[in-house]
Structure formats: C-alpha cells, structure tokens
Design a protein around this motif. Structure first.
Motif, PDB file in Angstrom:
ATOM      1  N   PHE A   2       0.812  -1.216   0.000  1.00 19.21           N
ATOM      2  CA  PHE A   2       0.000   0.000   0.000  1.00 19.21           C
ATOM      3  C   PHE A   2       0.847   1.270   0.000  1.00 19.21           C
ATOM      4  O   PHE A   2       0.466   2.276  -0.597  1.00 19.21           O
ATOM      5  N   LEU A   3       2.003   1.254   0.667  1.00 22.02           N
ATOM      6  CA  LEU A   3       2.830   2.454   0.768  1.00 22.02           C
ATOM      7  C   LEU A   3       3.672   2.704  -0.484  1.00 22.02           C
ATOM      8  O   LEU A   3       3.894   3.838  -0.880  1.00 22.02           O
ATOM      9  N   VAL A   4       4.168   1.605  -1.113  1.00 18.81           N
ATOM     10  CA  VAL A   4       5.149   1.784  -2.187  1.00 18.81           C
ATOM     11  C   VAL A   4       4.779   1.055  -3.479  1.00 18.81           C
ATOM     12  O   VAL A   4       4.586   1.673  -4.531  1.00 18.81           O
ATOM     13  N   GLU A   5       4.668  -0.265  -3.421  1.00 22.94           N
ATOM     14  CA  GLU A   5       4.616  -1.068  -4.645  1.00 22.94           C
ATOM     15  C   GLU A   5       3.399  -0.788  -5.524  1.00 22.94           C
ATOM     16  O   GLU A   5       3.509  -0.722  -6.748  1.00 22.94           O
ATOM     17  N   LYS A   6       2.240  -0.632  -4.922  1.00 25.81           N
ATOM     18  CA  LYS A   6       1.045  -0.392  -5.725  1.00 25.81           C
ATOM     19  C   LYS A   6       1.186   0.896  -6.544  1.00 25.81           C
ATOM     20  O   LYS A   6       0.861   0.939  -7.730  1.00 25.81           O
ATOM     21  N   LYS A   7       1.739   1.942  -5.903  1.00 22.28           N
ATOM     22  CA  LYS A   7       1.940   3.217  -6.604  1.00 22.28           C
ATOM     23  C   LYS A   7       2.947   3.052  -7.747  1.00 22.28           C
ATOM     24  O   LYS A   7       2.769   3.618  -8.829  1.00 22.28           O
TER      25      LYS A   7
END
Length: 211
Positions: A2-7
């Motif tokens: 949620f913090l890094v990879e999805k973006k």
C-alpha cells in the motif's frame, strides 16, 4: 504494497506478462491489481545453430548409458512446485509394462533432489533414471535434441522456458495444465496436457508412447 509497490505499478507504463493465463491469474492474487496496466509479451526462444553430429557425440560422451535408448527429459531446477513426485510415480506405472523407456533428470543438486533420488529407489525405478547436474550450452541443447519428449509435471509455472526450448528443437512436450503456456501446446497440438495428478500424467505418458 500500500505504501510503495502499488503506486510504482500504477505509475508504470505496464506490467509485462508471459501468457494470457498469467494475466488472468494476476487478478486472483492477495492484493487488488485493478488499475494496473498489463501487457502479454510474445516471449520466445531463438533456435540455436549447431552441428547435430557434433553435439550428439558430445551428449553420448557424457551419457554413455543412454546410447540407443529412448528417454524423457526433465530439465530445470528441483523444487516442490515442479511436481517431480508426480513424474516419478507416473514412470513407475509406465515401467510396469514398458521397461525400455528411460528418464534423464537434469538440474542443480539440493535436498529436494536427494529426496527424489531416494523416492526413485523406493519405487524401484532407479535403474531407468539418469541423474545429472545442471546442463547448459551445447550439452543442454543436445539433451533436448536426443530426448523423445520434454516432461514437466508442474504444480505451477508462469512460462516454462525449457518447454519453449524443446519446441524450438521440434521436440514434443508433456506438461500439466498448471504450466501457463499449456494453452499454446493444446492449440498447436505440439504435445499433451494433463492435470497435475499421477493418474492424469501417467495417461499422457502412456498415450505418447503408443503413438
């Protein structure tokens, strides 16, 4: 996620996937991949060029036992997901009525491989199995060239490079429907596809030997 990879993935031009089935399965992962662009790339193998007589000679220098013998080939890493127990148990059933087929199992040594060697002895089929370390370059291509068919009784495979390498050498493939390129094998009649069970994989081995 949620913090890094999805973006990262949403901002990327696309995810590159190796088969339509991999794209389909991506929607069933533990995270929501909606909004991520996905492209199936036509990933293939360039057919190697070599002198067939030379590589045949090289193969039998390394595998004298297999000279004038028909054999299946497993080529890859040894891991539980490869379903090698299915392959060995299927071979045990095949060898009850056909003692003239052999199996070359080639891949890096690890604990799982040692367990498989012990299983072959327990099944009393070890005389029909040749174990090898990882094969590369001409020795790899010569093993594909000389085998009857490539076998992969996998529980899960995004692509299966050894399968495509075999097809580039005009060798049929015997695989499970858990290999994501199974769709192409069925479509082109370039091999047999089974479920990832002993009874089903044995059936395609037996059907192949009847051809």
């Amino acid at each position: 996620w949620f913090l890094v990879e999805k973006k990262n993935l949403i901002n990327s031009k696309s995810l590159l996937l190796t088969s339509p089935n991999e794209k389909k399965l991506l929607n069933k992962t533990f995270v929501n991949t909606e909004g991520i662009k996905k492209i199936v790339v036509e990933y293939g193998i360039r057919k190697p060029k070599f002198d067939k007589k030379r590589i045949e000679k090289k193969f039998f220098q390394n595998f004298k036992f297999l000279k004038n013998k028909k054999f299946f080939l497993f080529l890859g890493r040894f891991h539980k997901k490869k379903g090698c127990e299915i392959l060995l148990n299927s071979m045990e059933k095949i060898l009850r009525n056909n003692k003239n087929i052999y199996l070359l199992m080639a891949g890096p040594t690890n604990n799982y491989k040692s367990n498989l060697i012990n299983l072959s002895k327990k099944l009393k089929i070890d005389k029909n199995i040749v174990w090898s370390n990882f094969l590369k370059n001409e020795l790899k291509w010569s093993s594909i060239y000389k085998c009857e068919a490539m076998v992969l009784s996998s529980h899960g495979e995004n692509f299966g490079v050894s399968i495509i390498e075999s097809l580039s050498m005009s060798r049929p493939v015997l695989i499970t429907n858990k290999v994501n390129t199974a769709y192409y094998i069925k479509k082109t009649n370039s091999g047999f596809v089974s479920n990832n069970t002993v009874s089903s994989f044995y059936k395609i081995l037996n059907n192949f030997l009847k051809l």
